[in-house]
Design a protein around this motif. Structure first.
Motif, PDB file in Angstrom:
ATOM      1  N   ASP A 119       0.816  -1.222   0.000  1.00  0.00           N
ATOM      2  CA  ASP A 119       0.000   0.000   0.000  1.00  0.00           C
ATOM      3  C   ASP A 119       0.848   1.270   0.000  1.00  0.00           C
ATOM      4  O   ASP A 119       0.367   2.342  -0.376  1.00  0.00           O
ATOM      5  CB  ASP A 119      -0.926   0.010   1.223  1.00  0.00           C
ATOM      6  CG  ASP A 119      -1.958  -1.112   1.176  1.00  0.00           C
ATOM      7  OD1 ASP A 119      -2.242  -1.573   0.057  1.00  0.00           O
ATOM      8  OD2 ASP A 119      -2.455  -1.515   2.243  1.00  0.00           O
ATOM      9  N   ASP A 120       2.109   1.157   0.439  1.00  0.00           N
ATOM     10  CA  ASP A 120       2.993   2.319   0.473  1.00  0.00           C
ATOM     11  C   ASP A 120       3.809   2.477  -0.801  1.00  0.00           C
ATOM     12  O   ASP A 120       4.675   3.354  -0.882  1.00  0.00           O
ATOM     13  CB  ASP A 120       3.946   2.214   1.671  1.00  0.00           C
ATOM     14  CG  ASP A 120       3.201   2.239   3.004  1.00  0.00           C
ATOM     15  OD1 ASP A 120       2.178   2.938   3.080  1.00  0.00           O
ATOM     16  OD2 ASP A 120       3.638   1.548   3.945  1.00  0.00           O
ATOM     17  N   GLY A 121       3.557   1.619  -1.798  1.00  0.00           N
ATOM     18  CA  GLY A 121       4.284   1.707  -3.055  1.00  0.00           C
ATOM     19  C   GLY A 121       5.634   1.016  -3.052  1.00  0.00           C
ATOM     20  O   GLY A 121       6.425   1.213  -3.978  1.00  0.00           O
ATOM     21  N   ASN A 122       5.922   0.207  -2.030  1.00  0.00           N
ATOM     22  CA  ASN A 122       7.187  -0.531  -1.970  1.00  0.00           C
ATOM     23  C   ASN A 122       7.041  -1.870  -2.674  1.00  0.00           C
ATOM     24  O   ASN A 122       6.034  -2.561  -2.519  1.00  0.00           O
ATOM     25  CB  ASN A 122       7.605  -0.762  -0.519  1.00  0.00           C
ATOM     26  CG  ASN A 122       7.807   0.540   0.239  1.00  0.00           C
ATOM     27  OD1 ASN A 122       8.436   1.471  -0.275  1.00  0.00           O
ATOM     28  ND2 ASN A 122       7.259   0.628   1.451  1.00  0.00           N
ATOM     29  N   VAL A 123       8.076  -2.240  -3.437  1.00  0.00           N
ATOM     30  CA  VAL A 123       8.055  -3.484  -4.198  1.00  0.00           C
ATOM     31  C   VAL A 123       8.785  -4.566  -3.412  1.00  0.00           C
ATOM     32  O   VAL A 123       9.881  -4.351  -2.901  1.00  0.00           O
ATOM     33  CB  VAL A 123       8.711  -3.306  -5.587  1.00  0.00           C
ATOM     34  CG1 VAL A 123       8.677  -4.612  -6.375  1.00  0.00           C
ATOM     35  CG2 VAL A 123       8.011  -2.195  -6.364  1.00  0.00           C
ATOM     36  N   HIS A 124       8.161  -5.745  -3.316  1.00  0.00           N
ATOM     37  CA  HIS A 124       8.752  -6.882  -2.614  1.00  0.00           C
ATOM     38  C   HIS A 124       8.765  -8.083  -3.547  1.00  0.00           C
ATOM     39  O   HIS A 124       7.800  -8.325  -4.276  1.00  0.00           O
ATOM     40  CB  HIS A 124       7.953  -7.240  -1.356  1.00  0.00           C
ATOM     41  CG  HIS A 124       7.678  -6.072  -0.461  1.00  0.00           C
ATOM     42  ND1 HIS A 124       8.661  -5.415   0.226  1.00  0.00           N
ATOM     43  CD2 HIS A 124       6.519  -5.444  -0.155  1.00  0.00           C
ATOM     44  CE1 HIS A 124       8.126  -4.436   0.933  1.00  0.00           C
ATOM     45  NE2 HIS A 124       6.815  -4.426   0.706  1.00  0.00           N
ATOM     46  N   ALA A 125       9.852  -8.837  -3.509  1.00  0.00           N
ATOM     47  CA  ALA A 125       9.953 -10.091  -4.249  1.00  0.00           C
ATOM     48  C   ALA A 125      10.038 -11.224  -3.240  1.00  0.00           C
ATOM     49  O   ALA A 125      10.801 -11.156  -2.280  1.00  0.00           O
ATOM     50  CB  ALA A 125      11.175 -10.094  -5.157  1.00  0.00           C
TER      51      ALA A 125
END
Length: 544
Positions: A119-125
């Motif tokens: 929701d904060d625009g952070n990308v996770h793999a």
């Protein structure tokens, strides 16, 4: 005394009576105050004489706590989120995910990798396997143009979003399997490790472990000739997420096995229809499948070209069937997409039921690590004994407290209302538990006993304070002494609530149930029962 004056004078006692009445309705009237699926036409479908629900300690069942298998690269610079407007480039996310699947360092199964934006625009793999090292994960991301430090940017475990989805999926599995009273939630252990806790009544550990082991990744795979050499290839043509509705399993009309009728989402149906036409399933491949499923899955020994639609669950083909005329004709005419329904096959009823549950609940995003599981199991017979013992202990505690109170005051006017008020407090608590369908466990029973003890303690403080200096016939004297006593028990209640709040908030197992019941009992006592007891004493001890 007029009605208005009467209400003003005795509103505290009337409030107590109202709460007790609502509690009795919630406890004993079929269906209670709110609608309850356990009642049909006013008749209980179980042998419970009340509307109370019981947890594992009083009903039997299994609780399994296990961490999620996975590894996460957090806050990666993937170039997938526009810094100005926050728009997400889904194609870039899919590209990174595809490279993770296609890398040469390790092999991933379907559903073992995900690249997402929070929701904060952070990308996770994330990768959901324990067969990959941090260095291999970092190298695979580097191939996708994402530079990460394996020591600083990669950690064991999955994201909070994945854990939330796990809990929702497990809860859906429990509900779809008809396991009433089951629950799933997250528990944080010391050291920061997160466990997924699943509680299911009337199920042994092996059965629950089997249910949780099935991730429920369902696919429809087209098995068709690759060329004229007789080689065949597999292609996923439909995924579980493309299924909109699922009907109960039924006996197959093909003469063997079972079928699960499904309906495909309208946005996925045209592509599925087009692909079936392109691959020849609606033409020369119609009815051309000799494969079938069994206990050991699908046997792929065959002669000649095969055009089969495979039902694949968690990477294992469980059944195969051909494209029938009733499905092939509307697909060939390109009209099927307007009414996109068909059947998925399963060799037996158990697998058909499992397929239906997986389709309705959705796929679990990651597997659980059962090598680190914590298991609690209790047989229903032993749980019934605990239920009886809890009732006996509760009765003994009431009798013991009653005896001590009568020995202390030797005055029925003081002692009898004290015991009745304390019991009213327990009835209100039980009614509240029935209203919100709180599964009562042994920890809650301990909380009820603590509420009886602390409640009577407060009532004794009130009685001692108002009777301390002898004559209390004056209403003004009584009210002055009562206010002083109420400040004392109010301060004690605040201290108890503050002390118990961490136990009620933190995931500390059975201690949480004990703390919740104790806090609720203290609040009910201070706001309802203690003032009502004061009204009763005032009526009995003063000249009013």
């Amino acid at each position: 005394m007029g009605p208005i004056s009467f209400v003003k004078e005795y509103w505290r006692l009337m409030l107590l009576l109202v709460f007790v009445s609502f509690a009795l309705v919630a406890l004993f009237i079929p269906g209670g105050i709110m609608a309850d699926d356990s009642y049909v036409d006013g008749e209980s479908v179980n042998d419970n004489p009340t509307n109370l629900e019981y947890g594992l300690g009083l009903d039997g069942g299994t609780r399994i706590s296990a961490p999620v298998i996975g590894m996460t690269a957090e806050n990666i610079d993937a170039g997938a989120v526009d810094e100005d407007d926050g728009q997400v480039d889904r194609e870039r996310l899919n590209e990174i995910e595809s490279i993770l699947y296609d890398n040469d360092e390790f092999e991933l199964e379907t559903g073992d990798a995900r690249v997402s934006v929070d929701d904060d625009g952070n990308v996770h793999a994330e990768v959901f396997t324990d067969e990959v090292t941090e260095e291999q994960f970092a190298a695979a991301l580097a191939e996708a143009g994402v530079e990460v430090d394996p020591d600083e940017d990669i950690r064991d475990g999955v994201t909070a979003e994945t854990r939330t989805q796990m809990i929702e999926t497990i809860q859906s599995k429990i509900n779809e399997a008809g396991l009433d009273g089951g629950d799933a939630y997250e528990s944080e252990q010391l050291g920061g490790q997160h466990y997924i806790v699943t509680e299911v009544p009337d199920m042994d550990p092996d059965e629950l472990r089997d249910l949780l082991s099935e991730r429920g990744i369902v696919e429809v795979v087209a098995y068709y000739p690759e060329d004229d050499t007789g080689n065949h290839t597999n292609e996923t043509v439909l995924e579980g997420g493309d299924i909109a509705t699922v009907d109960p399993p039924q006996t197959s009309e093909r003469g063997g096995g079972y079928e699960v009728p499904v309906e495909v989402y309208s946005n996925a149906a045209p592509e599925f229809q087009s692909r079936m036409n392109d691959l020849g399933f609606t033409g020369e491949g119609q009815g051309m499948c000799q494969l079938s499923g069994g206990e050991d899955g699908v046997n792929f020994n065959h002669d000649g070209p095969q055009y089969c639609l495979l039902t694949v669950v968690d990477g294992e083909p469980i059944d195969a069937h051909s494209m029938g005329q009733n499905l092939a004709e509307p697909m060939a005419a390109e009209t099927w997409a307007s009414d996109p329904s068909f059947v998925m096959g399963a060799p037996d009823q158990q697998q058909a039921q499992g397929l239906s549950v997986s389709l309705q609940a959705g796929a679990m995003p990651a597997p659980l690590d059962f090598s680190q599981e914590q298991t609690y199991s209790l047989s229903p017979a032993l749980a019934d004994q605990f239920k009886l013992y809890s009732l006996i202990i509760g009765g003994l505690s009431v009798l013991t407290v009653s005896g001590m109170v009568f020995l202390r005051y030797r005055d029925v006017r003081v002692a009898s209302p004290m015991i009745l008020t304390a019991m009213a407090e327990v009835v209100i608590l039980l009614g509240f538990a029935a209203l919100i369908r709180m599964p009562l466990d042994l920890s809650h029973v301990a909380g009820f006993i603590a509420v009886v003890g602390t409640g009577v303690d407060d009532l004794i403080i009130i009685a001692d304070e108002v009777m301390d200096d002898g004559d209390v016939s004056s209403q003004r004297v009584f009210e002055s002494r009562f206010r002083k006593a109420f400040w004392i028990i109010g301060a004690a209640a605040a201290t108890t609530i503050i002390a118990m709040s961490p136990l009620a908030v933190l995931s500390l197992g059975d201690l949480r149930g004990f703390a919740i019941i104790t806090i609720l009992g203290v609040l009910i006592g201070v706001l309802i029962t203690r003032p009502a007891y004061g009204d009763i004493l005032q009526r009995l001890l003063t000249d009013k």
